[in-house]
Every structure is written in C-alpha cells, then in structure tokens.
Design a protein around this motif. Structure first.
Motif, PDB file in Angstrom:
ATOM      1  N   PRO A 131       0.802  -1.237  -0.072  1.00 43.72           N
ATOM      2  CA  PRO A 131       0.022   0.018  -0.032  1.00 43.72           C
ATOM      3  C   PRO A 131       1.024   1.282  -0.022  1.00 43.72           C
ATOM      4  N   ILE A 132       1.925   1.308   0.451  1.00 46.13           N
ATOM      5  CA  ILE A 132       2.857   2.271   0.531  1.00 46.13           C
ATOM      6  C   ILE A 132       3.420   2.686  -0.929  1.00 46.13           C
ATOM      7  N   LEU A 133       3.713   1.567  -1.598  1.00 44.08           N
ATOM      8  CA  LEU A 133       4.239   1.874  -2.960  1.00 44.08           C
ATOM      9  C   LEU A 133       3.020   2.433  -3.719  1.00 44.08           C
ATOM     10  N   ALA A 134       1.761   1.732  -3.663  1.00 41.32           N
ATOM     11  CA  ALA A 134       0.552   2.479  -4.466  1.00 41.32           C
ATOM     12  C   ALA A 134       0.449   3.857  -3.943  1.00 41.32           C
ATOM     13  N   SER A 135       0.612   4.283  -2.725  1.00 43.10           N
ATOM     14  CA  SER A 135       0.393   5.536  -2.335  1.00 43.10           C
ATOM     15  C   SER A 135       1.470   6.407  -2.940  1.00 43.10           C
ATOM     16  N   ASN A 136       2.764   5.955  -2.993  1.00 43.38           N
ATOM     17  CA  ASN A 136       3.817   6.694  -3.868  1.00 43.38           C
ATOM     18  C   ASN A 136       3.597   7.094  -5.127  1.00 43.38           C
ATOM     19  N   LEU A 165      11.341   8.579 -10.898  1.00 42.51           N
ATOM     20  CA  LEU A 165      12.529   7.698 -11.032  1.00 42.51           C
ATOM     21  C   LEU A 165      12.711   7.452  -9.407  1.00 42.51           C
ATOM     22  N   ILE A 166      12.452   8.280  -8.582  1.00 38.44           N
ATOM     23  CA  ILE A 166      12.504   7.719  -7.143  1.00 38.44           C
ATOM     24  C   ILE A 166      11.522   6.807  -6.702  1.00 38.44           C
ATOM     25  N   ALA A 167      10.238   6.946  -7.104  1.00 41.20           N
ATOM     26  CA  ALA A 167       9.131   5.970  -6.939  1.00 41.20           C
ATOM     27  C   ALA A 167       9.520   4.602  -7.562  1.00 41.20           C
ATOM     28  N   LEU A 168       9.934   4.875  -8.930  1.00 40.60           N
ATOM     29  CA  LEU A 168      10.093   3.542  -9.533  1.00 40.60           C
ATOM     30  C   LEU A 168      11.264   2.651  -9.051  1.00 40.60           C
ATOM     31  N   LEU A 169      12.159   3.306  -8.161  1.00 41.12           N
ATOM     32  CA  LEU A 169      13.251   2.659  -7.689  1.00 41.12           C
ATOM     33  C   LEU A 169      12.999   1.954  -6.493  1.00 41.12           C
ATOM     34  N   ALA A 170      12.146   2.731  -5.666  1.00 43.50           N
ATOM     35  CA  ALA A 170      11.490   1.954  -4.319  1.00 43.50           C
ATOM     36  C   ALA A 170      10.538   1.098  -4.855  1.00 43.50           C
ATOM     37  N   ALA A 171      10.040   1.102  -5.850  1.00 47.57           N
ATOM     38  CA  ALA A 171       9.103   0.126  -6.262  1.00 47.57           C
ATOM     39  C   ALA A 171       9.593  -1.139  -7.015  1.00 47.57           C
ATOM     40  N   GLY A 172      10.760  -1.120  -7.612  1.00 48.16           N
ATOM     41  CA  GLY A 172      11.503  -2.014  -8.163  1.00 48.16           C
ATOM     42  C   GLY A 172      11.588  -3.313  -7.505  1.00 48.16           C
ATOM     43  N   ALA A 173      11.938  -3.145  -6.308  1.00 47.35           N
ATOM     44  CA  ALA A 173      12.297  -4.469  -5.483  1.00 47.35           C
ATOM     45  C   ALA A 173      11.025  -5.548  -5.620  1.00 47.35           C
ATOM     46  N   PRO A 174       9.894  -5.085  -5.099  1.00 48.22           N
ATOM     47  CA  PRO A 174       8.771  -6.124  -5.169  1.00 48.22           C
ATOM     48  C   PRO A 174       8.199  -6.206  -6.432  1.00 48.22           C
ATOM     49  N   LEU A 175       8.292  -5.197  -7.277  1.00 51.56           N
ATOM     50  CA  LEU A 175       7.601  -5.314  -8.594  1.00 51.56           C
ATOM     51  C   LEU A 175       8.408  -5.879  -9.976  1.00 51.56           C
ATOM     52  N   SER A 176       9.483  -6.168  -9.855  1.00 56.63           N
ATOM     53  CA  SER A 176      10.487  -6.574 -10.930  1.00 56.63           C
ATOM     54  C   SER A 176      11.552  -7.392 -10.582  1.00 56.63           C
ATOM     55  N   LYS A 177      11.787  -8.418 -11.313  1.00 57.26           N
ATOM     56  CA  LYS A 177      13.032  -9.083 -11.108  1.00 57.26           C
ATOM     57  C   LYS A 177      14.429  -8.286 -11.099  1.00 57.26           C
ATOM     58  N   VAL A 178      14.279  -7.614 -12.292  1.00 56.38           N
ATOM     59  CA  VAL A 178      15.574  -6.866 -12.241  1.00 56.38           C
ATOM     60  C   VAL A 178      15.415  -5.745 -11.248  1.00 56.38           C
ATOM     61  N   GLY A 179      14.443  -5.187 -10.789  1.00 53.66           N
ATOM     62  CA  GLY A 179      14.603  -4.275  -9.662  1.00 53.66           C
ATOM     63  C   GLY A 179      14.945  -4.943  -8.237  1.00 53.66           C
ATOM     64  N   LEU A 196      17.429  -8.664   7.142  1.00 58.61           N
ATOM     65  CA  LEU A 196      16.979  -7.283   7.222  1.00 58.61           C
ATOM     66  C   LEU A 196      16.620  -6.689   6.147  1.00 58.61           C
ATOM     67  N   TRP A 197      16.720  -7.416   5.013  1.00 61.29           N
ATOM     68  CA  TRP A 197      16.389  -7.127   3.587  1.00 61.29           C
ATOM     69  C   TRP A 197      14.875  -6.590   3.553  1.00 61.29           C
ATOM     70  N   THR A 203      11.421   0.383   4.466  1.00 63.16           N
ATOM     71  CA  THR A 203      12.125   1.537   4.865  1.00 63.16           C
ATOM     72  C   THR A 203      12.251   2.410   3.818  1.00 63.16           C
ATOM     73  N   LEU A 204      12.630   1.851   2.473  1.00 58.85           N
ATOM     74  CA  LEU A 204      13.129   2.863   1.547  1.00 58.85           C
ATOM     75  C   LEU A 204      11.744   3.327   1.023  1.00 58.85           C
ATOM     76  N   ALA A 205      10.595   2.407   0.938  1.00 60.76           N
ATOM     77  CA  ALA A 205       9.198   2.870   0.264  1.00 60.76           C
ATOM     78  C   ALA A 205       8.764   3.726   1.113  1.00 60.76           C
ATOM     79  N   LEU A 206       8.859   3.583   2.545  1.00 65.70           N
ATOM     80  CA  LEU A 206       8.320   4.479   3.351  1.00 65.70           C
ATOM     81  C   LEU A 206       9.053   6.091   3.329  1.00 65.70           C
ATOM     82  N   ALA A 207      10.343   5.896   3.168  1.00 69.19           N
ATOM     83  CA  ALA A 207      11.218   7.212   3.143  1.00 69.19           C
ATOM     84  C   ALA A 207      10.806   8.004   1.726  1.00 69.19           C
TER      85      ALA A 207
END
Length: 446
Positions: A131-136, A165-179, A196-197, A203-207
């Motif tokens: 939900p944080i990523l969606a809000s971003n 770009l910042i929002a895509l970077l934060a969303a890359g982890a859960p949304l794509s294999k490359v991310g 802790l990953w 934390t990155l998404a929240l930041a």
C-alpha cells in the motif's frame, strides 16, 4: 553368455546396489532422528552409491519397473536428507574434484537456509510495503499533473522525472526481477544482513512516501516562485507570459490568494471581466484586502451595481481600519496609504453614482488629502460639487485640476477629461457673455 543371462546379472547387480543404497540411507535417517551428526563417510558413501546406480542404469539397460519405482522412492528420501548431507560434506570441493554433470542432482543439494527470528515477520513487511508503494505512485501522479497542467517547463519536467524515478526505484524491489536484483546488490554493498532486507525495502518505500509528502507540502513555495515570475512579466507588459505563470502557480497551490488577485488583474487587462470578477471573488474569500477594491470598481464600471460596489468597498475599509485585530492579506506591493487612497476614491465614486453627492464629497476629499496629484478624485469631486450646486468657483477649480492631471489612460478618465474640457469651455463662454469682452487667454488652451 545369452542376452537373458546378461539381463539377470544386471538386475542382480542393480538390486544389490539399491539394497546398499537403502541401507546407508536408513543409517543417515536414523542419525537425524537421534539428532546426531552423520559421519562424513556415510554421506560420501551414499553419494558414491548413487553414482554407481546411475552408471548401471542406461538406455541400453533400463531397470525393471519394480527397480525404477524403488529407485524413485529412495531418491525422494535422499532429497529430504540433502540439507543434512550439504551441512556435513564440503560439496563444492567434491564437485570441483569429481566434476559431476548437472543431472547428478545429489551432488548439488544445498544446506537448509537458516531462518532468522526476524524473518518470521517478512510477510508483514511485504504486506505493509504494497500500500505504501501504491500511495507513492498516487502522489507522483497527483504532483506531476499539477506541474504538467499548463504544459511542461524546465522546473516541472525536472520535478516530474525526478520523483518518478525515485518512486520506480523504491517499487522496483517487489515489482520486478531486475528491480529486486538492483536493490539486493545495493543492500549487499552496504553489508546489510539478509534477514533485514525486507525491512530495508519497507524503509525505502516509506522514506520515498515521506519525501513525496514533504515535496507536496513544499509546492506552495514553488507556487510563490511562479508568482514572482508572473509579476516580473507583468511589469514588462508580457501579459501572455504573466498569465501562464499565475495559472501554473494556482495549479501548484490553489490557495495562493495573491495569484488569484493578480490573475484577476491580467483578465481585466484582457477585457475578460467575468473571469476577472471570479478571480477577485476567490481572493476576497482569502481575505485579500485589495480584492475588495478591485471587485468593487468592476461592479461600478461593468455591472453598474453601485450599491454592491459601495458595500464591498466599505467592508474592505472596515477590515483595513481593524487590521490590528483581524487577519488580512496584502496581495499587491502597494503601500498602506496607497491602498487607503484607492478605497476612498472608489467609495466616493460609488456614492456619487448612488446619487449621494454629500457622502461622495466626504470620501473624495479624504482621498485628496492622501494623493492630491491624481486626476480621478478631482474629476469625481467636481461632479459631486455640481450635484450639490456648490459655488461655481469651487466646482471650476476641481475641473481645472481634473483637466490638468488627467491622462486618459482608461475609459473612465478619458470620459472625465472630455467632460472637464466641456465644463471649462462652458465657463469661458459664460465669462465672455457676462463681460462682453473676451477673457484673457491662459497659457493652456483647453
């Protein structure tokens, strides 16, 4: 030896190998049940036995159905013990020594991954991250639409691309294999423990979310920057540019009352009086003191609503008089005396149009005490004195001041200038008629 005899010998050898395989495998399972570490010999023996069986089973000599089913069952049991074997033997070194094919999966079993206590909450961190990523992305869309509403400019393009770009970077982890790979390499580079990953990604998404909220809260400051650019363009008579700057400022901050007020000025210059009145009304709701005056003046010259104009102007005057106790907002760079003067002049004008010349005279004389060099109060005062049938000399004096100071830069002043010319000509004619001798010419021919 006949083919039948060879097949019997092959079956016997395979059966003995399967029996040995099962025996050593049972020994390994018993070690696990008793929570004892198996010996390296046992682990190595079972892998070598599996190699031996594999060499016996070929396309030319396939196992019987019963032997094949038995082998599959034993392999499943070996697979379950793979983690224990991997913990006991340095399989990587054996692989380098033996160089088994990838099909020999028993040489590639992996030790069980250690589960850190914090990993039990990974599902929660992932659940919160989505939900944080969606809000971003929603914030990026909302902010970008404001910047791009009037067409992109350098500041808007930079802001839109940067936050995207910042929002895509934060969303890359859960949304794509490359991310995921990019984020995980970065976390590895920071020597962050793997357990802790998930927390780091949250934390990155929240930041990013907090950063976007902060940027959204900063939009009024950017809007003020556009207002300053609009004022500069307005002073250089670049009306179209000023219009665009004020509109962009309002896209970023609809509550910027100065932008509403100055946009009303632009619309008034463009003779779009309905739009000008609409902007002045909004600015008035935001306690912009100058909006009372400008809207009241438009009521006089456009709507001919003199009562409404007088009411607005009087409200503005009262707010100005009580500025120490109530909150008002100044939306222009005019000085306080200049604002007081313009209220007095326009209220006198409204009273004159209401056929209340005595009150008009009172307001206009107060205006002249502040600024005696402006033509408008002289022209209006002359009309107010005429309506009261005051002394002709006093009336004529005001018409003379009106004629001397008026420049005719707007339609009202041009009308008053013509009226002053008529009154002065009429007075000159009356002087000639009364004396029978032409009056001595003045330095200026009216």
């Amino acid at each position: 030896m006949s083919t039948l005899e060879f097949q019997d010998d092959f079956s016997e050898v395979l059966e003995r190998a399967l029996t040995d395989y099962e025996s050593v495998l049972k020994e390994l399972e018993e070690s696990e049940e008793k929570e004892r570490s198996p010996s390296t010999d046992t682990c190595l023996q079972i892998l070598l036995l599996r190699d031996k069986i594999q060499t016996q089973v070929t396309r030319e000599h396939p196992p019987s159905t019963q032997a094949a089913l038995r082998l599959i069952s034993l392999d499943e049991r070996l697979s379950e013990q793979g983690g224990l074997i991997a913990q006991t033997l340095p399989l990587d070194k054996f692989r380098d020594l033996i160089d088994p094919p990838e099909s020999a999966w028993w040489w590639y079993v992996q030790p069980p991954e250690e589960i850190h206590p914090w990993d039990t909450f990974n599902w929660l961190w992932e659940l919160l991250t989505v939900p944080i990523l969606a809000s971003n992305f929603a914030l990026v869309a909302a902010i970008s639409s404001r910047f791009l509403a009037g067409g992109p400019d350098a500041i808007g393009a930079f802001a839109t691309i940067g936050q995207g770009l910042i929002a895509l970077l934060a969303a890359g982890a859960p949304l794509s294999k490359v991310g995921q790979q990019v984020i995980e390499r970065s976390l590895t580079g920071f020597n962050l423990p793997k357990y802790l990953w998930h927390e780091a990604k949250l934390t990155l998404a929240l930041a990013v979310f907090l950063g976007l909220l902060g940027f959204q809260a900063y939009l009024p400051n950017i809007a003020r920057f556009y207002v300053r650019r609009g004022i500069a363009a307005q002073r250089q008579f670049q009306t179209t540019l000023a219009l665009a700057q004020f509109q962009r400022a309002l896209e970023l901050d609809p509550n910027n009352m100065e932008a509403h007020f100055r946009l009303g000025n632009i619309y008034e210059d463009l003779l779009e009086f309905d739009k000008a009145q609409a902007e002045y009304r909004v600015a008035l709701l935001g306690d912009c003191i100058e909006a009372y005056n400008n809207l009241g003046r438009l009521y006089i010259v456009q709507s001919e609503d003199y009562t409404g104009a007088a009411a607005l102007l009087r409200q503005g005057q009262l707010k100005l008089e009580n500025r120490e106790t109530i909150e008002i907002k100044y939306c222009s760079s005019a000085s306080l005396p200049a604002i007081e003067y313009i209220f007095l002049k326009n209220l006198g004008w409204a009273r004159l149009m209401q056929d209340r010349p005595f009150e008009a005279e009172s307001e206009l004389r107060k205006a002249l005490e502040i600024n005696p060099q402006d033509a408008s109060p002289h022209c209006l005062l002359a009309q107010a004195l005429e309506a009261q049938n005051k002394q002709p000399a006093a009336v004529l004096e005001q018409w003379q001041q009106c004629y001397a100071l008026a420049r005719g830069f707007n339609s009202e002043e041009d009308t008053w200038l013509d009226l002053a010319r008529q009154r002065l000509s009429q007075a000159e004619s009356e002087d000639v008629d009364s004396s029978g001798v032409p009056a001595e010419k003045s330095d200026r021919d009216p």
